[in-house]
Design a protein around this motif. Structure first.
Motif, PDB file in Angstrom:
ATOM      1  N   ALA A  35      36.104  36.734  44.866  1.00 16.63           N
ATOM      2  CA  ALA A  35      36.253  38.258  44.813  1.00 16.63           C
ATOM      3  C   ALA A  35      37.160  38.902  45.884  1.00 16.63           C
ATOM      4  CB  ALA A  35      34.879  38.979  45.026  1.00 16.63           C
ATOM      5  N   ILE A  36      37.936  39.691  45.420  1.00 16.44           N
ATOM      6  CA  ILE A  36      38.817  40.411  46.625  1.00 16.44           C
ATOM      7  C   ILE A  36      38.494  41.715  46.451  1.00 16.44           C
ATOM      8  CG2 ILE A  36      40.850  40.312  45.024  1.00 16.44           C
ATOM      9  CD1 ILE A  36      42.444  40.632  47.445  1.00 16.44           C
ATOM     10  N   TYR A  37      37.917  42.330  47.462  1.00 16.76           N
ATOM     11  CA  TYR A  37      37.444  43.913  47.444  1.00 16.76           C
ATOM     12  C   TYR A  37      38.217  44.616  48.243  1.00 16.76           C
ATOM     13  CZ  TYR A  37      34.446  47.958  48.028  1.00 16.76           C
ATOM     14  OH  TYR A  37      33.865  49.248  48.316  1.00 16.76           O
ATOM     15  N   ASN A 139      43.780  40.387  39.861  1.00 16.03           N
ATOM     16  CA  ASN A 139      45.099  40.317  39.274  1.00 16.03           C
ATOM     17  C   ASN A 139      46.280  39.765  40.030  1.00 16.03           C
ATOM     18  OD1 ASN A 139      45.810  42.365  41.166  1.00 16.03           O
ATOM     19  ND2 ASN A 139      45.294  44.149  39.846  1.00 16.03           N
ATOM     20  N   GLU A 140      47.509  39.746  39.612  1.00 16.38           N
ATOM     21  CA  GLU A 140      48.679  39.126  40.361  1.00 16.38           C
ATOM     22  C   GLU A 140      48.828  39.634  41.426  1.00 16.38           C
ATOM     23  OE1 GLU A 140      53.332  37.925  39.517  1.00 16.38           O
ATOM     24  OE2 GLU A 140      51.892  38.548  37.922  1.00 16.38           O
ATOM     25  N   PHE A 141      48.832  41.111  41.380  1.00 14.19           N
ATOM     26  CA  PHE A 141      49.072  41.850  42.960  1.00 14.19           C
ATOM     27  C   PHE A 141      48.028  41.366  43.978  1.00 14.19           C
ATOM     28  CE2 PHE A 141      47.817  45.246  45.651  1.00 14.19           C
ATOM     29  CZ  PHE A 141      49.032  45.569  46.194  1.00 14.19           C
ATOM     30  N   LYS A 142      46.707  41.156  43.705  1.00 14.17           N
ATOM     31  CA  LYS A 142      45.716  41.055  44.586  1.00 14.17           C
ATOM     32  C   LYS A 142      46.105  39.421  45.200  1.00 14.17           C
ATOM     33  CE  LYS A 142      42.212  44.004  43.091  1.00 14.17           C
ATOM     34  NZ  LYS A 142      40.697  44.146  42.623  1.00 14.17           N
ATOM     35  N   ILE A 143      46.387  38.393  44.207  1.00  8.02           N
ATOM     36  CA  ILE A 143      46.759  37.040  44.490  1.00  8.02           C
ATOM     37  C   ILE A 143      47.675  37.020  45.532  1.00  8.02           C
ATOM     38  CG2 ILE A 143      47.477  34.957  43.695  1.00  8.02           C
ATOM     39  CD1 ILE A 143      45.923  35.450  41.250  1.00  8.02           C
ATOM     40  N   GLU A 144      48.738  37.885  45.381  1.00  3.62           N
ATOM     41  CA  GLU A 144      49.844  38.061  46.196  1.00  3.62           C
ATOM     42  C   GLU A 144      49.576  38.564  47.747  1.00  3.62           C
ATOM     43  OE1 GLU A 144      52.814  40.456  44.341  1.00  3.62           O
ATOM     44  OE2 GLU A 144      53.551  38.750  42.807  1.00  3.62           O
TER      45      GLU A 144
END
Length: 279
Positions: A35-37, A139-144
């Motif tokens: 998770a990324i909050y 999503n890809e933005f969070k992964i970056e």
């Protein structure tokens, strides 16, 4: 009649209702979640592996890269509270006393936007992700963003004075005068108050309490021995000076991840209270 308030410190815990069917059907095979909050001025990223324990208790294994996500950054207790609730919730659903291993396999920490409460949310959503990948997808933005923060982390932990070796801690604790000065810094704050600040993740309030006692000379001295971070907050080393001075290492180890080291008793013995002769 006595009335006692039972405050709920586990926020959003009702979200577990969304995976109730999956938990009932879980065959206890290992599962993983992440998770990324993120919200305005909030950031927490956590990855977890979940499987049955082979002992009579729940356990947390911190299996993260200490270079950019060390255990001793003061967030572990909030995470562990959510994990313990989850184990009890699962046992209630299944009608069986289930003990689990929670292996923390990855995570990142933001310089400004991360705090203990935010990591509680991340732990909750990582647990949900173990059983429902669509609920809080990354999503890809969070992964970056995760990759960016990982790249920045080593410099942050070094500069903020939050990541330290055992040798650095003991070297600082050798300075008895330094410990006495840190003790005086919080002499007007009881252990109960300190506990309240830490339980409620209110180090800003704690820093406001000690600020009037911080002269420029003392700040320079404390910075030299990593008692303060570069931002003027008490560091983990600073809290260990308090623990040693008050001879209460176990209490502080719950927040800062160092316990059961025989060397700590040696430093505590340096600060045994003196008694008048004949008493």
């Amino acid at each position: 009649m006595t009335e006692i308030s039972l405050n709920n410190k586990l926020y959003n815990i009702q979200e577990l209702r969304n995976i109730m069917p999956q938990l009932l059907d879980w065959d206890l095979q290992p599962v993983t979640g992440r998770a990324i909050y993120t919200k305005i001025e909030r950031y927490a990223h956590l990855e977890i592996k979940l499987y049955p324990s082979d002992s009579y208790d729940n356990r947390v294994i911190w299996n993260t890269d200490q270079t950019y996500f060390p255990y001793d950054i003061g967030i572990s207790k909030a995470i562990e509270e959510y994990l313990l609730f989850f184990s009890n919730y699962l046992s209630a659903l299944k009608g069986n006393n289930i003990k689990l291993i929670f292996e923390i396999t990855d995570g990142t920490f933001h310089l400004v936007d991360s705090d203990s409460r935010t990591y509680g949310y991340a732990a909750l959503y990582a647990l949900i992700d173990c059983f429902d990948k669509s609920y809080n997808s990354i999503n890809e933005f969070k992964i970056e963003r995760i990759a960016r923060i990982k790249a920045e982390a080593p410099a942050y932990f070094k500069s903020a004075g939050m990541h330290f070796t055992i040798e650095e801690l003991f070297q600082s604790l050798e300075n008895i005068a330094l410990t006495s000065s840190v003790k005086e810094l919080v002499s007007h704050i009881s252990d109960e108050e300190l506990s309240l600040y830490l339980e409620q993740y209110s180090q800003n309030r704690l820093n406001a309490r000690i600020k009037p006692k911080l002269s420029e000379e003392k700040i320079t001295w404390f910075n030299k021995y990593k008692v303060l971070s570069r931002y003027g907050h008490l560091s983990q080393i600073g809290f260990w000076h308090i623990a040693i001075a008050r001879r209460n290492g176990y209490f502080f180890s719950r927040y800062f991840g160092i316990s059961n080291n025989p060397e700590l008793k040696k430093y505590m013995d340096m600060h045994k209270p003196s008694h008048p002769s004949g008493q």
